[in-house]
Scaffold this motif. Structure first.
Motif, PDB file in Angstrom:
ATOM      1  N   GLU A  88     -54.301  39.225  73.477  1.00  0.00           N
ATOM      2  CA  GLU A  88     -54.203  39.725  72.106  1.00  0.00           C
ATOM      3  C   GLU A  88     -53.581  38.684  71.180  1.00  0.00           C
ATOM      4  OE1 GLU A  88     -52.163  43.513  72.669  1.00  0.00           O
ATOM      5  OE2 GLU A  88     -54.086  44.537  72.423  1.00  0.00           O
ATOM      6  N   ALA A  89     -52.609  37.921  71.697  1.00  0.00           N
ATOM      7  CA  ALA A  89     -51.981  36.875  70.883  1.00  0.00           C
ATOM      8  C   ALA A  89     -52.988  35.789  70.520  1.00  0.00           C
ATOM      9  CB  ALA A  89     -50.794  36.270  71.633  1.00  0.00           C
ATOM     10  N   GLU A  90     -53.790  35.356  71.491  1.00  0.00           N
ATOM     11  CA  GLU A  90     -54.793  34.325  71.212  1.00  0.00           C
ATOM     12  C   GLU A  90     -55.869  34.850  70.270  1.00  0.00           C
ATOM     13  OE1 GLU A  90     -54.903  31.023  71.920  1.00  0.00           O
ATOM     14  OE2 GLU A  90     -52.839  31.429  72.533  1.00  0.00           O
ATOM     15  N   VAL A 143     -65.629  30.704  65.042  1.00  0.00           N
ATOM     16  CA  VAL A 143     -64.227  31.100  64.891  1.00  0.00           C
ATOM     17  C   VAL A 143     -64.188  32.623  64.823  1.00  0.00           C
ATOM     18  CG1 VAL A 143     -62.109  30.812  63.555  1.00  0.00           C
ATOM     19  CG2 VAL A 143     -63.790  28.961  63.635  1.00  0.00           C
ATOM     20  N   ASP A 144     -64.189  33.233  65.989  1.00  0.00           N
ATOM     21  CA  ASP A 144     -64.243  34.694  66.065  1.00  0.00           C
ATOM     22  C   ASP A 144     -63.625  35.140  67.386  1.00  0.00           C
ATOM     23  OD1 ASP A 144     -64.760  37.303  65.403  1.00  0.00           O
ATOM     24  OD2 ASP A 144     -66.942  37.083  65.259  1.00  0.00           O
ATOM     25  N   THR A 145     -63.131  36.354  67.391  1.00  0.00           N
ATOM     26  CA  THR A 145     -62.466  36.898  68.567  1.00  0.00           C
ATOM     27  C   THR A 145     -63.476  37.407  69.588  1.00  0.00           C
ATOM     28  OG1 THR A 145     -62.320  39.064  67.504  1.00  0.00           O
ATOM     29  CG2 THR A 145     -60.446  37.569  67.218  1.00  0.00           C
ATOM     30  N   LEU A 146     -62.984  37.674  70.789  1.00  0.00           N
ATOM     31  CA  LEU A 146     -63.798  38.267  71.847  1.00  0.00           C
ATOM     32  C   LEU A 146     -63.163  39.582  72.290  1.00  0.00           C
ATOM     33  CD1 LEU A 146     -64.669  35.114  73.985  1.00  0.00           C
ATOM     34  CD2 LEU A 146     -66.240  36.471  72.597  1.00  0.00           C
ATOM     35  N   PRO A 147     -63.974  40.535  72.732  1.00  0.00           N
ATOM     36  CA  PRO A 147     -63.432  41.832  73.130  1.00  0.00           C
ATOM     37  C   PRO A 147     -62.385  41.693  74.236  1.00  0.00           C
ATOM     38  CG  PRO A 147     -65.818  41.944  72.963  1.00  0.00           C
ATOM     39  CD  PRO A 147     -65.456  40.499  72.838  1.00  0.00           C
ATOM     40  N   LEU A 148     -61.267  42.359  74.053  1.00  0.00           N
ATOM     41  CA  LEU A 148     -60.187  42.317  75.036  1.00  0.00           C
ATOM     42  C   LEU A 148     -60.694  42.661  76.429  1.00  0.00           C
ATOM     43  CD1 LEU A 148     -57.143  42.287  75.845  1.00  0.00           C
ATOM     44  CD2 LEU A 148     -57.094  44.716  75.184  1.00  0.00           C
ATOM     45  N   SER A 199     -49.784  26.493  81.090  1.00  0.00           N
ATOM     46  CA  SER A 199     -49.353  27.880  80.930  1.00  0.00           C
ATOM     47  C   SER A 199     -50.557  28.791  81.079  1.00  0.00           C
ATOM     48  CB  SER A 199     -48.696  28.105  79.561  1.00  0.00           C
ATOM     49  OG  SER A 199     -49.661  27.999  78.522  1.00  0.00           O
ATOM     50  N   VAL A 200     -50.287  30.064  81.314  1.00  0.00           N
ATOM     51  CA  VAL A 200     -51.367  31.047  81.371  1.00  0.00           C
ATOM     52  C   VAL A 200     -52.063  31.134  80.021  1.00  0.00           C
ATOM     53  CG1 VAL A 200     -51.909  33.485  81.726  1.00  0.00           C
ATOM     54  CG2 VAL A 200     -50.250  32.351  83.215  1.00  0.00           C
ATOM     55  N   GLN A 201     -51.283  31.078  78.950  1.00  0.00           N
ATOM     56  CA  GLN A 201     -51.878  31.185  77.620  1.00  0.00           C
ATOM     57  C   GLN A 201     -52.803  30.007  77.320  1.00  0.00           C
ATOM     58  OE1 GLN A 201     -49.264  32.833  74.876  1.00  0.00           O
ATOM     59  NE2 GLN A 201     -50.694  32.874  73.184  1.00  0.00           N
ATOM     60  N   ALA A 206     -58.275  27.996  76.378  1.00  0.00           N
ATOM     61  CA  ALA A 206     -59.400  27.153  76.789  1.00  0.00           C
ATOM     62  C   ALA A 206     -60.650  27.993  77.052  1.00  0.00           C
ATOM     63  CB  ALA A 206     -59.023  26.354  78.033  1.00  0.00           C
ATOM     64  N   TYR A 207     -60.473  29.140  77.673  1.00  0.00           N
ATOM     65  CA  TYR A 207     -61.605  30.038  77.940  1.00  0.00           C
ATOM     66  C   TYR A 207     -62.252  30.500  76.635  1.00  0.00           C
ATOM     67  CZ  TYR A 207     -63.677  34.689  78.634  1.00  0.00           C
ATOM     68  OH  TYR A 207     -64.489  35.790  78.593  1.00  0.00           O
ATOM     69  N   LEU A 208     -61.442  30.964  75.686  1.00  0.00           N
ATOM     70  CA  LEU A 208     -61.981  31.434  74.414  1.00  0.00           C
ATOM     71  C   LEU A 208     -62.688  30.304  73.672  1.00  0.00           C
ATOM     72  CD1 LEU A 208     -58.980  33.651  73.216  1.00  0.00           C
ATOM     73  CD2 LEU A 208     -61.184  34.455  74.076  1.00  0.00           C
ATOM     74  N   HIS A 209     -62.082  29.123  73.680  1.00  0.00           N
ATOM     75  CA  HIS A 209     -62.683  27.985  72.981  1.00  0.00           C
ATOM     76  C   HIS A 209     -63.994  27.582  73.645  1.00  0.00           C
ATOM     77  CE1 HIS A 209     -63.015  23.826  71.369  1.00  0.00           C
ATOM     78  NE2 HIS A 209     -62.476  24.386  70.306  1.00  0.00           N
TER      79      HIS A 209
END
Length: 280
Positions: A88-90, A143-148, A199-201, A206-209
């Motif tokens: 959620e933070a990312e 530049v957009d979010t992905l479903p949690l 870090s885990v974050q 990296a995954y989202l990018h």
């Protein structure tokens, strides 16, 4: 009923949204740095007229050994309590950048030098050519979010609920590979290497990018944009069906969708959105 993906986050992240709204009202906002990782203590988003505090999370520099917990509800709870707030933070960071882009597009002919510099940073980060008539459209497609639920389910499958060696030793929850000689962690019995993250974050970032920039996931980004265009909530299930390039396994979709059906409600229970929507 499709899994819903809300674009607005918990009250913990409303400071970010507030900063963006101040910018829309003509107050200069310093955009968040592209390479920032959430870390304690909180940092300030400074404007000409106010300071907006944005809470920060411990990036979790070492993945705990979740094998200490019995497989099943106990391990799932520990994994989700660690992972969901970080995802959620990312997503909140990406949403703040997206909001800034939407505002900047409306006044693109009068951007300040600092804003143009920030736009160039976004273009560089998301591998888009700046200065064209389609710059903002191309950027907003990335530049957009992905479903949690989708992010968490892929982490579940790729890391075995956080128990894989790559997760434990490299904070790598998504099976992200590296290709330079001697990089990362070697897979036993093969010549494959997997990335090591500080870090885990950083792994989540990296995954989202990767999904937001790599040509292999163009279909995913197009499906997301189509749902955004309709004003619909982005469906985790529909995006999972576009990930044919993520794994060579023939039944990858089926595995992810089965995990989604089994665990989606549990994931939402750990979401800050779910907590806010619950009655007091």
């Amino acid at each position: 009923m499709p899994i819903r993906h809300d674009l607005f986050f918990s009250r913990r992240w409303r400071g970010v949204v507030a900063a963006v709204l101040l910018g829309a009202l003509g107050v200069t906002v310093t955009p968040p740095p592209l390479d920032a990782h959430a870390a304690s203590p909180s940092r300030d988003v400074r404007t000409l007229e106010s300071n907006v505090d944005t809470p920060a999370l411990d990036p979790v520099e070492e993945m705990p050994d979740l094998r200490e917990y019995a497989a099943g509800p106990e391990r799932k709870t520990e994994f989700l309590e660690l992972l969901v707030p970080l995802v959620e933070a990312e997503n909140a960071k990406i949403q703040a950048q997206r909001d800034w882009l939407i505002d900047a597009r409306e006044r693109q002919d009068s951007l300040s030098d600092a804003e143009r510099s920030h736009l160039q940073q976004l273009c560089d980060s998301y591998q888009i050519e700046c200065g064209t008539s389609n710059t903002f459209e191309y950027l907003l497609s990335r530049v957009d979010t992905l479903p949690l639920e989708m992010v968490v389910i892929q982490a579940v499958e790729e890391s075995g609920w956080g128990t894989s060696r790559f997760a434990r030793q490299g904070n790598n929850l998504f099976g992200l590979r590296c290709f330079s000689e001697g990089c990362g962690l070697a897979q036993r019995g093969s010549d494959r290497h997997y990335q090591h993250f500080d870090s885990v974050q950083a792994s989540i970032e990296a995954y989202l990018h990767n999904l937001n920039t790599h040509r292999a996931y163009l279909a995913m980004r197009q499906a997301r944009a189509a749902q955004n265009e309709k004003g619909a909530a982005v469906s985790a299930e529909s995006l999972i069906r576009t990930l044919d390039s993520y794994s060579v396994r023939d039944n990858y979709f089926d595995v992810l969708l089965a995990l989604l059906r089994t665990n989606a409600e549990l994931i939402r229970e750990h979401s800050s959105n779910e907590a806010e929507d619950s009655p007091a």
